[in-house]
Design a protein around this motif. Structure first.
Motif, mmCIF file in Angstrom:
data_model
loop_
_atom_site.group_PDB
_atom_site.id
_atom_site.type_symbol
_atom_site.label_atom_id
_atom_site.label_comp_id
_atom_site.label_asym_id
_atom_site.label_seq_id
_atom_site.Cartn_x
_atom_site.Cartn_y
_atom_site.Cartn_z
ATOM 1 N N ALA A 85 37.078 -63.714 -49.537
ATOM 2 C CA ALA A 85 36.551 -62.915 -48.429
ATOM 3 C C ALA A 85 37.260 -61.562 -48.329
ATOM 4 N N LEU A 86 38.484 -61.485 -48.825
ATOM 5 C CA LEU A 86 39.238 -60.228 -48.764
ATOM 6 C C LEU A 86 38.672 -59.166 -49.707
ATOM 7 N N PHE A 87 37.846 -59.573 -50.679
ATOM 8 C CA PHE A 87 37.336 -58.629 -51.674
ATOM 9 C C PHE A 87 35.955 -58.079 -51.335
ATOM 10 N N THR A 88 35.441 -58.461 -50.172
ATOM 11 C CA THR A 88 34.083 -58.053 -49.816
ATOM 12 C C THR A 88 33.934 -56.535 -49.783
ATOM 13 N N LYS A 89 34.910 -55.836 -49.220
ATOM 14 C CA LYS A 89 34.840 -54.373 -49.125
ATOM 15 C C LYS A 89 34.799 -53.731 -50.512
ATOM 16 N N GLU A 90 35.594 -54.235 -51.427
ATOM 17 C CA GLU A 90 35.599 -53.683 -52.782
ATOM 18 C C GLU A 90 34.256 -53.941 -53.478
ATOM 19 N N LEU A 91 33.709 -55.120 -53.279
ATOM 20 C CA LEU A 91 32.440 -55.471 -53.927
ATOM 21 C C LEU A 91 31.281 -54.657 -53.366
ATOM 22 N N GLU A 92 31.370 -54.305 -52.093
ATOM 23 C CA GLU A 92 30.308 -53.485 -51.492
ATOM 24 C C GLU A 92 30.267 -52.085 -52.098
ATOM 25 N N LYS A 93 31.391 -51.642 -52.657
ATOM 26 C CA LYS A 93 31.405 -50.344 -53.338
ATOM 27 C C LYS A 93 30.615 -50.408 -54.652
ATOM 28 N N LEU A 94 30.578 -51.588 -55.238
ATOM 29 C CA LEU A 94 29.969 -51.764 -56.554
ATOM 30 C C LEU A 94 28.526 -52.242 -56.509
ATOM 31 N N TYR A 95 28.194 -53.044 -55.506
ATOM 32 C CA TYR A 95 26.897 -53.721 -55.511
ATOM 33 C C TYR A 95 26.178 -53.574 -54.179
ATOM 34 N N ASP A 96 24.887 -53.296 -54.293
ATOM 35 C CA ASP A 96 24.005 -53.216 -53.139
ATOM 36 C C ASP A 96 22.737 -53.986 -53.502
ATOM 37 N N PRO A 97 22.405 -55.037 -52.768
ATOM 38 C CA PRO A 97 21.243 -55.864 -53.139
ATOM 39 C C PRO A 97 19.917 -55.095 -53.127
ATOM 40 N N THR A 98 19.873 -53.933 -52.495
ATOM 41 C CA THR A 98 18.631 -53.155 -52.467
ATOM 42 C C THR A 98 18.496 -52.221 -53.659
ATOM 43 N N ASN A 99 19.549 -52.107 -54.475
ATOM 44 C CA ASN A 99 19.512 -51.202 -55.628
ATOM 45 C C ASN A 99 19.053 -51.940 -56.885
ATOM 46 N N GLU A 100 18.160 -51.324 -57.635
ATOM 47 C CA GLU A 100 17.649 -51.922 -58.859
ATOM 48 C C GLU A 100 18.753 -52.109 -59.894
ATOM 49 N N GLU A 101 19.724 -51.192 -59.879
ATOM 50 C CA GLU A 101 20.762 -51.226 -60.909
ATOM 51 C C GLU A 101 21.859 -52.251 -60.639
ATOM 52 N N ASP A 102 21.863 -52.872 -59.459
ATOM 53 C CA ASP A 102 22.938 -53.796 -59.094
ATOM 54 C C ASP A 102 22.459 -55.243 -59.175
ATOM 55 N N ASP A 103 23.166 -56.059 -59.911
ATOM 56 C CA ASP A 103 22.829 -57.464 -60.133
ATOM 57 C C ASP A 103 23.771 -58.322 -59.288
ATOM 58 N N MET A 104 23.211 -59.101 -58.362
ATOM 59 C CA MET A 104 24.037 -59.902 -57.464
ATOM 60 C C MET A 104 24.753 -61.052 -58.183
ATOM 61 N N VAL A 105 24.203 -61.493 -59.299
ATOM 62 C CA VAL A 105 24.909 -62.509 -60.086
ATOM 63 C C VAL A 105 26.190 -61.906 -60.658
ATOM 64 N N GLU A 106 26.109 -60.665 -61.085
ATOM 65 C CA GLU A 106 27.299 -59.973 -61.596
ATOM 66 C C GLU A 106 28.314 -59.745 -60.473
ATOM 67 N N MET A 107 27.829 -59.519 -59.259
ATOM 68 C CA MET A 107 28.745 -59.336 -58.135
ATOM 69 C C MET A 107 29.594 -60.597 -57.913
ATOM 70 N N GLU A 108 28.971 -61.762 -57.986
ATOM 71 C CA GLU A 108 29.721 -63.002 -57.777
ATOM 72 C C GLU A 108 30.702 -63.262 -58.918
ATOM 73 N N GLU A 109 30.338 -62.835 -60.126
ATOM 74 C CA GLU A 109 31.281 -62.952 -61.241
ATOM 75 C C GLU A 109 32.478 -62.028 -61.021
ATOM 76 N N GLU A 110 32.229 -60.839 -60.495
ATOM 77 C CA GLU A 110 33.320 -59.909 -60.188
ATOM 78 C C GLU A 110 34.214 -60.480 -59.102
ATOM 79 N N ARG A 111 33.630 -61.120 -58.125
ATOM 80 C CA ARG A 111 34.417 -61.750 -57.058
ATOM 81 C C ARG A 111 35.315 -62.842 -57.645
ATOM 82 N N LEU A 112 34.754 -63.632 -58.549
ATOM 83 C CA LEU A 112 35.535 -64.688 -59.188
ATOM 84 C C LEU A 112 36.685 -64.103 -60.000
ATOM 85 N N ARG A 113 36.441 -63.020 -60.734
ATOM 86 C CA ARG A 113 37.491 -62.371 -61.524
ATOM 87 C C ARG A 113 38.635 -61.881 -60.624
#
Length: 449
Positions: free
Chosen positions: A277-305
């Motif tokens: 939950a502490l990484f949510t702010k960082e992930l919001e810089k990288l991923y936006d579910p409304t953007n075509e270029e952003d993949d939410m599956v990749e966002m969860e992988e980044e969170r795991l990393r």
């Protein structure tokens, strides 16, 4: 297939907040409240006490695991031992031995839970056998139950120390492999996505292929254009959470207060869910579910990393939990104060060119095998249809023969009596009839002695 992989990954993401069973036990234990420095932060508003929800571990025996934990927590003796036992001793089975001192009512309920679980496994085994076409085969339940190592199948009636020890060790082992399996699933997802993109390009003419390539490069460039990503777990990253999420002055940042604010269940540990939950702010810089270029599956992988990185740096005893002491020690390290830049997924591809090549070769082989099976099935179908035609022809011939025989029989039954022509003897006179015969008939009879 891409859609299937996407659903599979989303399902895995939903399970990503699972904790080690040992962590689950510790989280549920009562913790001593930790005071907050009220000179630097206003106390958060009091919230009504909520019942802690069990996090789904994603294990096929998750329900059995959680029910066992729930009933063990109801025993005061076991709860006290749990609170005073460290993680290494739990892993070595010392906590399991305390089962002998659990109350009779709890032991009785645990016996019932085990019997229900064994019954469930036997039902699953029977269902699997039915699906595989072995309905008439005898089932060796004892042999098949050996694959379920989290309980003692030799004693299906009572829950013993060995059962608790097996449950702890199995959950520990299975959950330690969980993240590795998630990474492999993500790698397959990424390679399939690239493979399908390339296959799509092959179907286009030169002009449209060029447009598609330009659009793809544009999306990659847009995704890479984001604010600076702070190193996960660093002072800069936590200060940003302190300021933007907590609404506090970054000059007043205090690690202990920060820990208390984000230890949401107040047990004195950061579990994996609280850490992510502490990484949510960082992930919001990288991923936006409304953007075509952003993949939410990749966002969860980044969170795991991010979570894995912090755990590796901070979790000293490797129990998949971060205690207050471990957290405070980490905040004094150089890596916390002067971290290196964080490399995101686009800078660390999930697969190599060689792995993608092997993946596509494997897909091609699987497709070839499927085509061969399809061809074999088609031949079998045609052969069955040919045999069916032969059977139909034979059936038709048999029906025609039967009809012909019935017709002949019917004709014979309806035929008129035969006449006396052809030298046949005239009918004999009825017995007992003494009337004289006509002269012509009398001579005819006499000529045939």
């Amino acid at each position: 297939m891409k859609h299937h992989l996407h659903l599979e990954m989303c399902w895995s993401v939903g399970l990503s907040h699972c904790c080690l069973v040992l962590a689950c036990l510790l989280i549920c234990a009562e913790a001593v409240p930790i005071s907050i420095d009220k000179t630097k932060v206003s106390p958060p508003p009091e919230k009504p006490e909520e019942k802690t929800q069990n996090v789904d571990t994603g294990l096929h025996y998750d329900r059995y695991l959680r029910e066992v934990i729930d009933f063990l927590e109801k025993d005061q003796h076991f709860r006290e031992k749990l609170h005073n036992t460290d993680m290494e001793d739990i892993k070595k089975g010392k906590l399991a031995k305390e089962l002998d001192f659990v109350s009779h009512n709890v032991r009785t309920k645990l016996d019932e839970l085990k019997r229900q679980e064994v019954s469930r496994l036997r039902t699953l085994i029977k269902a699997k056998q039915d699906i595989e076409g072995g309905k008439d085969m005898a089932i060796d339940h004892q042999a098949l139950l050996k694959q379920f190592e989290y309980l003692n199948h030799m004693n299906p009636h009572t829950f013993e120390v060995d059962d608790l020890d097996r449950l702890i060790k199995s959950a520990t082992r299975d959950l330690e492999n969980y993240d590795k399996e998630r990474h492999e699933e993500f790698k397959r997802y990424e390679m399939m996505k690239e493979h399908e993109r390339r296959e799509h390009l092959r179907t286009l003419d030169e002009e449209n292929r060029q447009k598609e390539e330009e659009h793809y490069e544009e999306l990659k460039k847009k995704h890479a254009d984001h604010p600076k990503i702070n190193h996960p777990g660093s002072q800069d990253q936590l200060k940003e959470v302190w300021e933007e999420a907590d609404g506090l002055d970054p000059e007043d940042f205090d690690p202990k207060t920060f820990f208390n604010l984000h230890d949401t269940n107040g047990d004195g540990y950061f579990d994996e869910q609280e850490l992510e939950a502490l990484f949510t702010k960082e992930l919001e810089k990288l991923y936006d579910p409304t953007n075509e270029e952003d993949d939410m599956v990749e966002m969860e992988e980044e969170r795991l990393r991010m979570r894995e990185h912090v755990m590796n740096e901070v979790d000293i005893n490797k129990d998949r939990l971060v205690s207050l002491d471990e957290f405070l020690v980490a905040t004094k390290k150089k890596e916390f104060l002067e971290p290196e830049s964080w490399e995101t997924l686009e800078q660390n591809p999930a697969y190599t060119d060689e792995e993608l090549k092997e993946f596509e070769e494997q897909l091609a082989k699987e497709e070839q095998d499927l085509n061969q099976k399809s061809a074999d099935l088609q031949k079998q179908k045609e052969e069955l249809e040919r045999q069916q035609e032969q059977l139909n022809a034979q059936k038709l011939e048999l029906q025609q023969a039967v009809q012909h025989m019935e017709k002949l029989k019917s004709q014979k039954d309806q035929a008129p009596p035969e006449d006396n022509e052809g030298g046949n003897a005239p009918p004999a006179p009825p017995a007992g009839n003494n009337e004289p015969l006509p002269p012509g008939q009398k001579e005819e009879i006499q000529s045939h002695p």
